[in-house]
Motif scaffolding. Sequence first.
Motif, PDB file in Angstrom:
ATOM      1  N   GLN A   7       0.843  -1.195   0.000  1.00  0.00           N
ATOM      2  CA  GLN A   7       0.000   0.000   0.000  1.00  0.00           C
ATOM      3  C   GLN A   7       0.879   1.246   0.000  1.00  0.00           C
ATOM      4  O   GLN A   7       0.621   2.210  -0.711  1.00  0.00           O
ATOM      5  N   GLU A   8       1.899   1.234   0.832  1.00  0.00           N
ATOM      6  CA  GLU A   8       2.805   2.375   0.955  1.00  0.00           C
ATOM      7  C   GLU A   8       3.603   2.555  -0.342  1.00  0.00           C
ATOM      8  O   GLU A   8       3.841   3.686  -0.790  1.00  0.00           O
ATOM      9  N   GLY A   9       4.012   1.479  -1.012  1.00  0.00           N
ATOM     10  CA  GLY A   9       4.756   1.531  -2.282  1.00  0.00           C
ATOM     11  C   GLY A   9       3.926   2.175  -3.390  1.00  0.00           C
ATOM     12  O   GLY A   9       4.409   2.977  -4.172  1.00  0.00           O
ATOM     13  N   ARG A  10       2.629   1.805  -3.420  1.00  0.00           N
ATOM     14  CA  ARG A  10       1.740   2.383  -4.439  1.00  0.00           C
ATOM     15  C   ARG A  10       1.521   3.869  -4.193  1.00  0.00           C
ATOM     16  O   ARG A  10       1.417   4.659  -5.114  1.00  0.00           O
ATOM     17  N   SER A  11       1.440   4.247  -2.958  1.00  0.00           N
ATOM     18  CA  SER A  11       1.234   5.637  -2.592  1.00  0.00           C
ATOM     19  C   SER A  11       2.437   6.481  -3.033  1.00  0.00           C
ATOM     20  O   SER A  11       2.282   7.578  -3.576  1.00  0.00           O
ATOM     21  N   GLU A  12       3.632   5.966  -2.807  1.00  0.00           N
ATOM     22  CA  GLU A  12       4.837   6.685  -3.234  1.00  0.00           C
ATOM     23  C   GLU A  12       4.896   6.776  -4.757  1.00  0.00           C
ATOM     24  O   GLU A  12       5.281   7.803  -5.320  1.00  0.00           O
ATOM     25  N   GLU A  13       4.503   5.706  -5.409  1.00  0.00           N
ATOM     26  CA  GLU A  13       4.501   5.692  -6.879  1.00  0.00           C
ATOM     27  C   GLU A  13       3.520   6.727  -7.424  1.00  0.00           C
ATOM     28  O   GLU A  13       3.811   7.449  -8.379  1.00  0.00           O
ATOM     29  N   ARG A  14       2.323   6.827  -6.799  1.00  0.00           N
ATOM     30  CA  ARG A  14       1.329   7.819  -7.223  1.00  0.00           C
ATOM     31  C   ARG A  14       1.864   9.233  -7.033  1.00  0.00           C
ATOM     32  O   ARG A  14       1.674  10.094  -7.874  1.00  0.00           O
ATOM     33  N   ASP A  15       2.519   9.474  -5.908  1.00  0.00           N
ATOM     34  CA  ASP A  15       3.087  10.798  -5.648  1.00  0.00           C
ATOM     35  C   ASP A  15       4.146  11.149  -6.702  1.00  0.00           C
ATOM     36  O   ASP A  15       4.184  12.270  -7.212  1.00  0.00           O
ATOM     37  N   THR A  16       4.975  10.179  -7.033  1.00  0.00           N
ATOM     38  CA  THR A  16       6.009  10.394  -8.057  1.00  0.00           C
ATOM     39  C   THR A  16       5.368  10.687  -9.407  1.00  0.00           C
ATOM     40  O   THR A  16       5.795  11.599 -10.127  1.00  0.00           O
ATOM     41  N   ASN A  17       4.324   9.940  -9.756  1.00  0.00           N
ATOM     42  CA  ASN A  17       3.615  10.144 -11.032  1.00  0.00           C
ATOM     43  C   ASN A  17       2.960  11.521 -11.081  1.00  0.00           C
ATOM     44  O   ASN A  17       2.980  12.195 -12.109  1.00  0.00           O
ATOM     45  N   ARG A  18       2.362  11.953  -9.959  1.00  0.00           N
ATOM     46  CA  ARG A  18       1.718  13.273  -9.914  1.00  0.00           C
ATOM     47  C   ARG A  18       2.744  14.385 -10.107  1.00  0.00           C
ATOM     48  O   ARG A  18       2.500  15.360 -10.812  1.00  0.00           O
ATOM     49  N   LYS A  19       3.896  14.235  -9.425  1.00  0.00           N
ATOM     50  CA  LYS A  19       4.948  15.233  -9.575  1.00  0.00           C
ATOM     51  C   LYS A  19       5.425  15.297 -11.031  1.00  0.00           C
ATOM     52  O   LYS A  19       5.639  16.377 -11.583  1.00  0.00           O
ATOM     53  N   MET A  20       5.615  14.131 -11.661  1.00  0.00           N
ATOM     54  CA  MET A  20       6.071  14.074 -13.053  1.00  0.00           C
ATOM     55  C   MET A  20       5.016  14.706 -13.984  1.00  0.00           C
ATOM     56  O   MET A  20       5.362  15.467 -14.882  1.00  0.00           O
ATOM     57  N   GLY A  22       2.829  16.990 -13.193  1.00  0.00           N
ATOM     58  CA  GLY A  22       2.887  18.436 -12.956  1.00  0.00           C
ATOM     59  C   GLY A  22       4.033  19.079 -13.721  1.00  0.00           C
ATOM     60  O   GLY A  22       3.867  20.137 -14.342  1.00  0.00           O
ATOM     61  N   LYS A  23       5.212  18.437 -13.698  1.00  0.00           N
ATOM     62  CA  LYS A  23       6.362  18.962 -14.421  1.00  0.00           C
ATOM     63  C   LYS A  23       6.109  18.982 -15.926  1.00  0.00           C
ATOM     64  O   LYS A  23       6.439  19.944 -16.614  1.00  0.00           O
ATOM     65  N   LEU A  24       5.489  17.896 -16.442  1.00  0.00           N
ATOM     66  CA  LEU A  24       5.201  17.822 -17.887  1.00  0.00           C
ATOM     67  C   LEU A  24       4.198  18.885 -18.308  1.00  0.00           C
ATOM     68  O   LEU A  24       4.321  19.478 -19.379  1.00  0.00           O
ATOM     69  N   VAL A  25       3.183  19.138 -17.479  1.00  0.00           N
ATOM     70  CA  VAL A  25       2.198  20.183 -17.783  1.00  0.00           C
ATOM     71  C   VAL A  25       2.884  21.542 -17.818  1.00  0.00           C
ATOM     72  O   VAL A  25       2.653  22.349 -18.724  1.00  0.00           O
ATOM     73  N   VAL A  26       3.760  21.815 -16.848  1.00  0.00           N
ATOM     74  CA  VAL A  26       4.485  23.089 -16.814  1.00  0.00           C
ATOM     75  C   VAL A  26       5.362  23.243 -18.061  1.00  0.00           C
ATOM     76  O   VAL A  26       5.387  24.301 -18.695  1.00  0.00           O
ATOM     77  N   VAL A  27       6.063  22.171 -18.447  1.00  0.00           N
ATOM     78  CA  VAL A  27       6.919  22.220 -19.639  1.00  0.00           C
ATOM     79  C   VAL A  27       6.079  22.461 -20.894  1.00  0.00           C
ATOM     80  O   VAL A  27       6.431  23.290 -21.747  1.00  0.00           O
ATOM     81  N   ALA A  28       4.923  21.772 -21.021  1.00  0.00           N
ATOM     82  CA  ALA A  28       4.061  21.942 -22.202  1.00  0.00           C
ATOM     83  C   ALA A  28       3.530  23.364 -22.276  1.00  0.00           C
ATOM     84  O   ALA A  28       3.523  23.987 -23.342  1.00  0.00           O
ATOM     85  N   VAL A  29       3.075  23.925 -21.144  1.00  0.00           N
ATOM     86  CA  VAL A  29       2.566  25.303 -21.126  1.00  0.00           C
ATOM     87  C   VAL A  29       3.685  26.282 -21.472  1.00  0.00           C
ATOM     88  O   VAL A  29       3.494  27.227 -22.240  1.00  0.00           O
ATOM     89  N   ALA A  30       4.883  26.044 -20.933  1.00  0.00           N
ATOM     90  CA  ALA A  30       6.020  26.919 -21.225  1.00  0.00           C
ATOM     91  C   ALA A  30       6.390  26.866 -22.707  1.00  0.00           C
ATOM     92  O   ALA A  30       6.661  27.906 -23.333  1.00  0.00           O
TER      93      ALA A  30
END
Length: 197
Positions: A7-20, A22-30
């Motif tokens: 459960q904890e591993g999936r949670s960390e993976e989701r957090d990593t995916n959300r951060k990635m 967010g970064k991709l959205v910022v790069v696309a908008v830029a």
Amino acid sequence: MNDNDPQEGRSEERDTNRKMLGKLVVVAVAMFGFGYALIPVYRHICEVLGINVLTQKDGTVAPPKNTQVDMSRSITVELDSNVQGTLRFRPTQRSITVHPGEMATVVYEVVNSQARPVTAQAIPSYAPQSATPHFKKVECFCFQQQTLQANEAKQMPVVFFLDPALPKEVKTITLSYTFIEIAGVNKTAAAPGGVVR
């Protein structure tokens, strides 16, 4: 508590995916913003440097100028025609005045007054001979054979320009076409029902 909790591993993976994400959205908008901002920047740079300026200060569009046209010289091109065969062939005007480098169009007319199809080829010639390499045809009926059906008439254009390197002493050029019949007599034409006449 187990360190290998799935459960904890999936949670960390989701957090990593959300951060990635967010970064991709910022790069696309830029990237979109940068591309969008390039248009006015490009226009401003071109205006400052005087490159590729199509709009004048008053907002009107400046017509493009052909810098290859030598406006200081005028050449008279006389048009001539000859026929070998049964066709009637002539230019629709006797001469045209052009500047070297200027695109011009002349028209020749051909008439087949026979009751049969006729195929012919036009052969050009130029006088003086020194003008020959400087007479540049863009479109011409002489590039291919012409077939005229029985009693057909055609108007055929010649689009050309004179190379500005034309010798200065040349003031008049004669463009002459000889229209030579190369086919058309069909002695084995089949009559209705497949009988050869």
